[in-house]
Design an enzyme around this catalytic site. Structure first.
Site, mmCIF file in Angstrom:
data_model
loop_
_atom_site.group_PDB
_atom_site.id
_atom_site.type_symbol
_atom_site.label_atom_id
_atom_site.label_comp_id
_atom_site.label_asym_id
_atom_site.label_seq_id
_atom_site.Cartn_x
_atom_site.Cartn_y
_atom_site.Cartn_z
ATOM 1 N N GLY A 1 0.808 -1.207 0.000
ATOM 2 C CA GLY A 1 0.000 0.000 0.000
ATOM 3 C C GLY A 1 0.845 1.262 0.000
ATOM 4 N N LEU B 1 1.269 3.643 2.266
ATOM 5 C CA LEU B 1 2.074 3.849 3.462
ATOM 6 C C LEU B 1 3.143 2.773 3.597
ATOM 7 C CD1 LEU B 1 2.797 5.313 6.012
ATOM 8 C CD2 LEU B 1 0.977 4.060 7.197
ATOM 9 N N THR C 1 -9.682 0.393 2.591
ATOM 10 C CA THR C 1 -9.957 1.833 2.527
ATOM 11 C C THR C 1 -11.007 2.220 1.493
ATOM 12 O OG1 THR C 1 -8.109 2.131 0.980
ATOM 13 C CG2 THR C 1 -7.637 2.402 3.332
ATOM 14 N N ASP D 1 -9.459 9.901 10.164
ATOM 15 C CA ASP D 1 -10.426 10.918 10.570
ATOM 16 C C ASP D 1 -11.862 10.402 10.508
ATOM 17 O OD1 ASP D 1 -9.727 11.058 7.622
ATOM 18 O OD2 ASP D 1 -11.510 12.324 7.622
ATOM 19 N N TYR E 1 -16.875 1.990 7.228
ATOM 20 C CA TYR E 1 -15.417 2.128 7.280
ATOM 21 C C TYR E 1 -14.991 2.793 8.586
ATOM 22 C CZ TYR E 1 -10.811 4.137 6.407
ATOM 23 O OH TYR E 1 -9.498 4.516 6.523
ATOM 24 N N TRP F 1 -6.909 12.012 4.547
ATOM 25 C CA TRP F 1 -6.655 12.401 3.159
ATOM 26 C C TRP F 1 -5.235 11.996 2.711
ATOM 27 C CZ3 TRP F 1 -9.151 17.868 2.163
ATOM 28 C CH2 TRP F 1 -10.466 17.875 2.652
#
Length: 300
Positions: free
Chosen positions: A13, A15, A66, A108, A130, A154
């Site tokens: 992914g 990250l 996600t 968030d 989610y 984001w």
């Protein structure tokens, strides 16, 4: 990070790739093991037997489901909860049993977005499947004595992301394939670039910062998705005026499938992280650099 090895999940992914890249730049990648769902499904209890968990002092969980709209479907809901709640719960239990530090990335979306700025003390209030799965994962990870949770919003990194998508749409407008593009302007927040998230993770581990929850996004002004799209269009083709701002309700009015509710306000308070000695870069400076790199990549 200590003498033991570090395991990184979700390494394919955005990250995960950033964590690997930073480990390589620092010359410590040889002390890391990397896996993704193709070799380690962290939501499957039977998959844990393949590792010698006593060899790991740190586990960095970069894996997540996600696709927020897909999570609203019956099939997506199962996959979402498996990756975002069951998996982190099993990781937390395993890390606790072996005395390892667990690093986990939150979102968030665990908030309803009614507050203009969210801090680490705000009660969880997710409004989507989610968000609910991420909140459950956070609570599970908090059960591991040695944990860091970094809450983001984001996310932009190597791979498919909002900015890259907007660049492609700008090109289509410039080519005459599209007259204009509508982008929502009633959701506010800051971008989180994955290189900064990876740097924050390494900082907390290397500094031996107090365990717990930290908000981590880019610093700087709070903007809307339409603002970011307009900046991208300008950088790509000078056609930012072709981005038409609309409300979230109007944007999704003709959607064929289920649509997850989005937080209206996604800005996070960075003061707790900054108090540890890490100051995230201004996300607009990073965006400018990222757009320059996209130009070099796509224009040759």
């Amino acid at each position: 990070m200590g003498s033991k090895r570090t395991l990184v999940t979700g390494c394919y992914g955005q990250l995960g790739r950033a964590v690997r890249a930073l480990a390589e730049r620092r010359g410590v990648a040889g002390e890391f093991d990397f896996c993704d769902i193709d070799t380690f499904d962290m939501g499957d209890p039977a998959a844990y037997g393949q590792f010698d968990w006593d060899a790991y002092g740190t586990v960095i969980n970069c894996g997540a489901f996600t696709a927020v709209d897909a999570a609203e479907t019956p099939e997506g809901r199962v996959s979402c909860w498996r990756a975002n709640a069951s998996g982190p719960s099993l990781l937390a239990r395993t890390c606790a049993a072996h005395g390892a530090t667990l690093v986990h990335v939150s979102s968030d979306y665990v908030f309803d977005g009614t507050r203009a700025l969210h801090d680490e003390k705000e009660p969880l209030s997710p409004i989507s499947v989610y968000g609910q799965s991420k909140a459950a994962g956070d609570l599970a990870v908090m059960g591991c004595p040695r944990h860091y949770i970094l809450r983001s919003s984001w996310v932009i990194g190597d791979g498919k992301n909002f900015v890259r998508t907007m660049w492609g749409l700008s090109d289509r407008v410039a080519a005459g394939e599209l007259a204009q593009v509508t982008v929502v302007d009633d959701q506010e927040g800051r971008l989180t670039f994955t290189d900064q998230m990876a740097a924050a993770i390494f900082h907390l581990l290397d500094a031996g910062a107090p365990f717990g929850l930290y908000d981590m996004t880019g610093s700087g002004a709070v903007r809307t998705w339409a603002d970011i799209a307009r900046a991208t269009f300008e950088a790509a083709n000078g056609n930012g005026d072709k981005v038409v701002p609309v409300t979230t309700a109007a944007y999704y009015a003709s959607a064929k499938g289920p649509v997850a509710p989005r937080p209206e306000h996604s800005a996070l308070d960075l003061s707790k992280l900054e108090a540890t000695g890490f100051s995230p870069r201004d996300w607009e400076d990073e965006l400018a650099e990222y757009l320059a790199s996209l130009r070099a990549e796509l224009r040759g």
